[in-house]
Design a protein around this motif. Structure first.
Motif, PDB file in Angstrom:
ATOM      1  N   PRO A  40       0.802  -1.214   0.000  1.00  0.00           N
ATOM      2  CA  PRO A  40       0.000   0.000   0.000  1.00  0.00           C
ATOM      3  C   PRO A  40       0.838   1.269   0.000  1.00  0.00           C
ATOM      4  CG  PRO A  40       0.061  -0.932   2.197  1.00  0.00           C
ATOM      5  CD  PRO A  40       0.884  -1.810   1.341  1.00  0.00           C
ATOM      6  N   VAL A  41       2.168   1.117  -0.106  1.00  0.00           N
ATOM      7  CA  VAL A  41       3.021   2.309  -0.055  1.00  0.00           C
ATOM      8  C   VAL A  41       2.856   3.094  -1.346  1.00  0.00           C
ATOM      9  CG1 VAL A  41       5.376   3.131   0.195  1.00  0.00           C
ATOM     10  CG2 VAL A  41       4.648   1.092   1.417  1.00  0.00           C
ATOM     11  N   LEU A  42       2.535   4.364  -1.204  1.00  0.00           N
ATOM     12  CA  LEU A  42       2.331   5.207  -2.377  1.00  0.00           C
ATOM     13  C   LEU A  42       3.664   5.542  -3.028  1.00  0.00           C
ATOM     14  CD1 LEU A  42      -0.236   7.836  -1.105  1.00  0.00           C
ATOM     15  CD2 LEU A  42      -0.656   5.954  -2.667  1.00  0.00           C
ATOM     16  N   ALA A  43       3.567   6.039  -4.242  1.00  0.00           N
ATOM     17  CA  ALA A  43       4.792   6.463  -4.926  1.00  0.00           C
ATOM     18  C   ALA A  43       5.598   7.366  -4.003  1.00  0.00           C
ATOM     19  CB  ALA A  43       4.415   7.216  -6.190  1.00  0.00           C
ATOM     20  N   ASP A  44       6.850   7.096  -3.914  1.00  0.00           N
ATOM     21  CA  ASP A  44       7.724   7.845  -3.023  1.00  0.00           C
ATOM     22  C   ASP A  44       7.830   9.287  -3.503  1.00  0.00           C
ATOM     23  OD1 ASP A  44       9.721   8.776  -1.438  1.00  0.00           O
ATOM     24  OD2 ASP A  44      10.897   6.930  -1.554  1.00  0.00           O
ATOM     25  N   PRO A  45       7.481  10.254  -2.647  1.00  0.00           N
ATOM     26  CA  PRO A  45       7.560  11.645  -3.083  1.00  0.00           C
ATOM     27  C   PRO A  45       8.993  12.135  -3.255  1.00  0.00           C
ATOM     28  CG  PRO A  45       6.787  11.505  -0.812  1.00  0.00           C
ATOM     29  CD  PRO A  45       6.999  10.106  -1.296  1.00  0.00           C
ATOM     30  N   GLY A  46       9.949  11.325  -2.996  1.00  0.00           N
ATOM     31  CA  GLY A  46      11.336  11.753  -3.181  1.00  0.00           C
ATOM     32  C   GLY A  46      12.238  10.800  -2.433  1.00  0.00           C
ATOM     33  N   PRO A  47      13.509  10.770  -2.825  1.00  0.00           N
ATOM     34  CA  PRO A  47      14.415   9.854  -2.136  1.00  0.00           C
ATOM     35  C   PRO A  47      14.517  10.198  -0.663  1.00  0.00           C
ATOM     36  CG  PRO A  47      15.628  11.382  -3.556  1.00  0.00           C
ATOM     37  CD  PRO A  47      14.184  11.625  -3.787  1.00  0.00           C
ATOM     38  N   ILE A  48      14.651   9.183   0.169  1.00  0.00           N
ATOM     39  CA  ILE A  48      14.792   9.465   1.594  1.00  0.00           C
ATOM     40  C   ILE A  48      16.251   9.791   1.841  1.00  0.00           C
ATOM     41  CG2 ILE A  48      14.418   8.625   3.917  1.00  0.00           C
ATOM     42  CD1 ILE A  48      12.719   6.468   2.769  1.00  0.00           C
ATOM     43  N   ASN A  49      16.460  10.968   2.342  1.00  0.00           N
ATOM     44  CA  ASN A  49      17.801  11.372   2.696  1.00  0.00           C
ATOM     45  C   ASN A  49      18.179  10.648   3.981  1.00  0.00           C
ATOM     46  OD1 ASN A  49      19.996  12.676   3.700  1.00  0.00           O
ATOM     47  ND2 ASN A  49      19.269  14.716   3.086  1.00  0.00           N
ATOM     48  N   LYS A  50      19.211   9.811   3.895  1.00  0.00           N
ATOM     49  CA  LYS A  50      19.574   8.994   5.060  1.00  0.00           C
ATOM     50  C   LYS A  50      19.830   9.858   6.293  1.00  0.00           C
ATOM     51  CE  LYS A  50      19.532   4.729   3.671  1.00  0.00           C
ATOM     52  NZ  LYS A  50      20.224   4.376   2.436  1.00  0.00           N
ATOM     53  N   SER A  51      20.398  11.046   6.054  1.00  0.00           N
ATOM     54  CA  SER A  51      20.728  11.878   7.217  1.00  0.00           C
ATOM     55  C   SER A  51      19.464  12.340   7.931  1.00  0.00           C
ATOM     56  CB  SER A  51      21.548  13.096   6.807  1.00  0.00           C
ATOM     57  OG  SER A  51      20.760  13.923   6.001  1.00  0.00           O
ATOM     58  N   ARG A  52      18.352  12.401   7.150  1.00  0.00           N
ATOM     59  CA  ARG A  52      17.079  12.788   7.784  1.00  0.00           C
ATOM     60  C   ARG A  52      16.664  11.779   8.831  1.00  0.00           C
ATOM     61  NH1 ARG A  52      13.878  13.312   2.675  1.00  0.00           N
ATOM     62  NH2 ARG A  52      14.727  15.187   1.811  1.00  0.00           N
ATOM     63  N   LEU A  53      16.998  10.540   8.559  1.00  0.00           N
ATOM     64  CA  LEU A  53      16.609   9.500   9.504  1.00  0.00           C
ATOM     65  C   LEU A  53      17.518   9.499  10.722  1.00  0.00           C
ATOM     66  CD1 LEU A  53      15.984   6.627   6.973  1.00  0.00           C
ATOM     67  CD2 LEU A  53      14.293   8.078   8.061  1.00  0.00           C
ATOM     68  N   ASP A 102      -1.177   4.250   1.226  1.00  0.00           N
ATOM     69  CA  ASP A 102      -2.598   4.174   0.902  1.00  0.00           C
ATOM     70  C   ASP A 102      -3.258   3.164   1.847  1.00  0.00           C
ATOM     71  OD1 ASP A 102      -5.056   4.237  -0.267  1.00  0.00           O
ATOM     72  OD2 ASP A 102      -4.478   3.009  -2.000  1.00  0.00           O
ATOM     73  N   TRP A 103      -3.320   3.530   3.106  1.00  0.00           N
ATOM     74  CA  TRP A 103      -3.885   2.609   4.090  1.00  0.00           C
ATOM     75  C   TRP A 103      -4.551   3.411   5.190  1.00  0.00           C
ATOM     76  CZ3 TRP A 103      -4.251  -2.333   2.905  1.00  0.00           C
ATOM     77  CH2 TRP A 103      -4.787  -3.201   3.877  1.00  0.00           C
ATOM     78  N   ASP A 104      -5.741   3.039   5.549  1.00  0.00           N
ATOM     79  CA  ASP A 104      -6.459   3.751   6.603  1.00  0.00           C
ATOM     80  C   ASP A 104      -7.458   2.785   7.227  1.00  0.00           C
ATOM     81  OD1 ASP A 104      -8.628   3.582   4.786  1.00  0.00           O
ATOM     82  OD2 ASP A 104      -8.090   5.490   3.872  1.00  0.00           O
ATOM     83  N   LYS A 105      -8.328   3.282   8.081  1.00  0.00           N
ATOM     84  CA  LYS A 105      -9.282   2.376   8.743  1.00  0.00           C
ATOM     85  C   LYS A 105     -10.224   1.707   7.728  1.00  0.00           C
ATOM     86  CE  LYS A 105      -9.382   4.398  13.413  1.00  0.00           C
ATOM     87  NZ  LYS A 105     -10.238   4.939  14.476  1.00  0.00           N
ATOM     88  N   GLY A 106     -10.496   2.401   6.633  1.00  0.00           N
ATOM     89  CA  GLY A 106     -11.366   1.824   5.591  1.00  0.00           C
ATOM     90  C   GLY A 106     -10.700   0.635   4.927  1.00  0.00           C
ATOM     91  N   ARG A 107      -9.420   0.812   4.562  1.00  0.00           N
ATOM     92  CA  ARG A 107      -8.691  -0.305   3.943  1.00  0.00           C
ATOM     93  C   ARG A 107      -8.575  -1.460   4.923  1.00  0.00           C
ATOM     94  NH1 ARG A 107      -5.182   0.531  -0.453  1.00  0.00           N
ATOM     95  NH2 ARG A 107      -5.100  -1.748  -0.454  1.00  0.00           N
ATOM     96  N   ALA A 108      -8.401  -1.121   6.200  1.00  0.00           N
ATOM     97  CA  ALA A 108      -8.270  -2.167   7.223  1.00  0.00           C
ATOM     98  C   ALA A 108      -9.570  -2.979   7.331  1.00  0.00           C
ATOM     99  CB  ALA A 108      -7.909  -1.546   8.567  1.00  0.00           C
ATOM    100  N   VAL A 109     -10.708  -2.301   7.254  1.00  0.00           N
ATOM    101  CA  VAL A 109     -12.001  -3.002   7.297  1.00  0.00           C
ATOM    102  C   VAL A 109     -12.116  -3.956   6.095  1.00  0.00           C
ATOM    103  CG1 VAL A 109     -14.499  -2.676   6.975  1.00  0.00           C
ATOM    104  CG2 VAL A 109     -13.272  -1.291   8.645  1.00  0.00           C
ATOM    105  N   LYS A 133     -16.948   5.492   4.690  1.00  0.00           N
ATOM    106  CA  LYS A 133     -16.969   5.673   3.234  1.00  0.00           C
ATOM    107  C   LYS A 133     -16.945   4.311   2.517  1.00  0.00           C
ATOM    108  CE  LYS A 133     -14.500   8.465  -0.157  1.00  0.00           C
ATOM    109  NZ  LYS A 133     -13.241   8.025  -0.741  1.00  0.00           N
ATOM    110  N   VAL A 134     -16.072   3.429   3.000  1.00  0.00           N
ATOM    111  CA  VAL A 134     -15.972   2.098   2.393  1.00  0.00           C
ATOM    112  C   VAL A 134     -17.316   1.371   2.476  1.00  0.00           C
ATOM    113  CG1 VAL A 134     -15.034  -0.210   2.901  1.00  0.00           C
ATOM    114  CG2 VAL A 134     -13.492   1.719   2.586  1.00  0.00           C
ATOM    115  N   LEU A 135     -17.973   1.454   3.624  1.00  0.00           N
ATOM    116  CA  LEU A 135     -19.260   0.766   3.772  1.00  0.00           C
ATOM    117  C   LEU A 135     -20.322   1.425   2.902  1.00  0.00           C
ATOM    118  CD1 LEU A 135     -19.471  -0.118   7.586  1.00  0.00           C
ATOM    119  CD2 LEU A 135     -18.504  -1.425   5.709  1.00  0.00           C
TER     120      LEU A 135
END
Ligand SMILES: O=P(O)(O)OC[C@H]1O[C@H](O[C@H]2O[C@H](CO)[C@@H](O)[C@H](O)[C@H]2O)[C@H](O)[C@@H](O)[C@@H]1O
Length: 386
Positions: A10-23, A298-305, A336-338
């Motif tokens: 469910p991971v959406l397209a990455d909005p940009g490379p993860i800068n390792k230093s950010r982590l 792309d995951w929320d309570k609706g997807r979980a249901v 919404k899902v229901l």
């Protein structure tokens, strides 16, 4: 939902490379307040670092959303252009209920639809099973609610879906017969059964605290280190703002401002905003006087249901009647899902009129308890007859 046709991740397209230093070391480990206690009022009038910085939070709607989360009763009524007399409040609420009828008053209709179907229950925790209180660590269910939830779990497959961590909500509820989905559905534990059809969905076999074999689905597991880092940063940068409380839910983190002086809400928002700027793979959602930071997946309570219905073999609309009860904005994804799938009932818990994707309403936790008890009573009666 055809889970097979969905991307397993469910991971959406990455909005940009993860800068390792950010982590690693975060640039905003410095507290937002450079001056401790006097921080709150000065930040309202003067930009803190760069011109226009405060406008970010105002113009992107965060502050408005913070003010409208859990508004006092009077304010909602005012939005409906009514005087503040209590009779008028009731008139407004009653006319709102024409659109969202009481689930208690609609009980006969519900059980009529449930004939020959399997009822499946989904319950939010805070504001649904436990009343909203100032201290999140003291949000307990009443003994009566506990027995009502235990009762429904005996007769119907029942899942608690909470924004809290799975462990925390399990500890608060303390009923073993239930399934638990924590972190807004990003951490689902469910029983082992014949789920061969969705094996590719990425859940793993695990054991629960009693040593029983279970399935575990954690679509955001790669975010655990990032969330932990952000949690620590948020604790640091908000510590000068009296009343803030930051919780680590493993796959998401929450910043509470319920106990913060309203004059400092902008400061809280600004702190969170500053931190999030360095994490393009995280996003913000609003709850009841809480800012929730979670992965951009792309995951929320609706997807979980949808996932749970599918994985428990309960996705056939003709045989199954799902009922989801919740009070918060994050529950709207499930409503919404229901609604869109024309499946079962979303039930909004609210004592004030508000727009929702739910079909029905209950006023407060005591009505939720009564509704759950009514379901148990009805089921006992039906079973006795058969
Ligand atoms: O999905 P939920 O189970 O409703 O969890 C959502 C948030 O609930 C908790 O916060 C809310 O309840 C607190 C206790 O009544 C209250 O103090 C707070 O203002 C509410 O936002 C929980 O502490 C959060 O972490 C959850 O995200």
């Amino acid at each position: 939902m055809d889970l097979k046709s969905k991307n397993a991740s469910p991971v959406l397209a990455d909005p940009g490379p993860i800068n390792k230093s950010r982590l690693g070391i975060h640039s905003s480990m410095m507290p937002c307040s450079q001056s401790g206690a006097s921080f709150s009022s000065s930040i309202l009038t003067a930009p803190r670092k760069k011109p226009g910085k405060l406008d970010d939070v105002r113009s992107n709607g965060w502050l408005d959303a913070m003010h409208s989360s859990s508004p006092p009763r009077k304010k909602i009524v005012k939005d409906f252009v009514v005087e503040h007399a209590s009779d008028d409040i009731d008139i407004v609420y009653n006319s709102w209920m024409l659109k969202y009828p009481s689930a208690l008053n609609s009980f006969d209709h519900i059980i009529n639809r449930a004939k020959d179907k399997k009822i499946v229950i989904f319950l939010d925790y805070d504001g649904t099973l436990s009343p909203i209180v100032d201290d999140p660590d003291r949000a307990f269910m009443s003994a009566d609610m506990h027995s009502a939830v235990k009762g429904v779990a005996e007769y119907f497959p029942t899942t608690i879906i909470s924004g809290r961590s799975r462990d925390k909500v399990h500890e608060l509820v303390g009923i073993e017969e239930l399934y638990y989905a924590g972190s807004h559905g990003m951490d689902i534990m469910f029983p082992v059964q014949d789920t061969a059809s969705i094996d590719h969905m990425g859940y793993v076999r695990s054991t629960d605290k009693q040593g029983k074999e279970v399935n575990l689905f954690q679509p955001a597991s790669e975010f655990i280190p990032m969330i932990d880092k952000v949690f620590k940063t948020l604790v640091e940068v908000t510590k000068a703002i009296t009343g803030t409380k930051v919780e680590n839910h493993k796959f998401c983190t929450s910043v509470h401002y319920r106990n913060v002086d309203e004059k400092s809400w902008l400061a809280v928002a600004q702190c969170v905003h500053d931190v999030l700027k360095d994490y393009p793979r995280l996003r913000l959602t609003h709850g009841r006087k809480v800012l929730e930071v979670r992965p951009v997946i792309d995951w929320d309570k609706g997807r979980a249901v949808e996932f749970l219905l599918e994985s428990l073999g309960l996705s056939n609309n003709d045989d199954v009647l799902p009922i989801y009860i919740g009070d918060d904005r994050t529950d709207e994804d499930a409503f919404k899902v229901l609604r869109e799938g024309n499946r079962g009932y979303g039930i909004l818990v609210s004592s004030v009129p508000k727009e929702s994707k739910a079909f029905l309403s209950l006023r407060d936790t005591s009505e939720v308890r009564d509704f759950l008890k009514a379901l148990v009573k009805w089921k006992e009666h039906v079973d006795k007859k058969n």
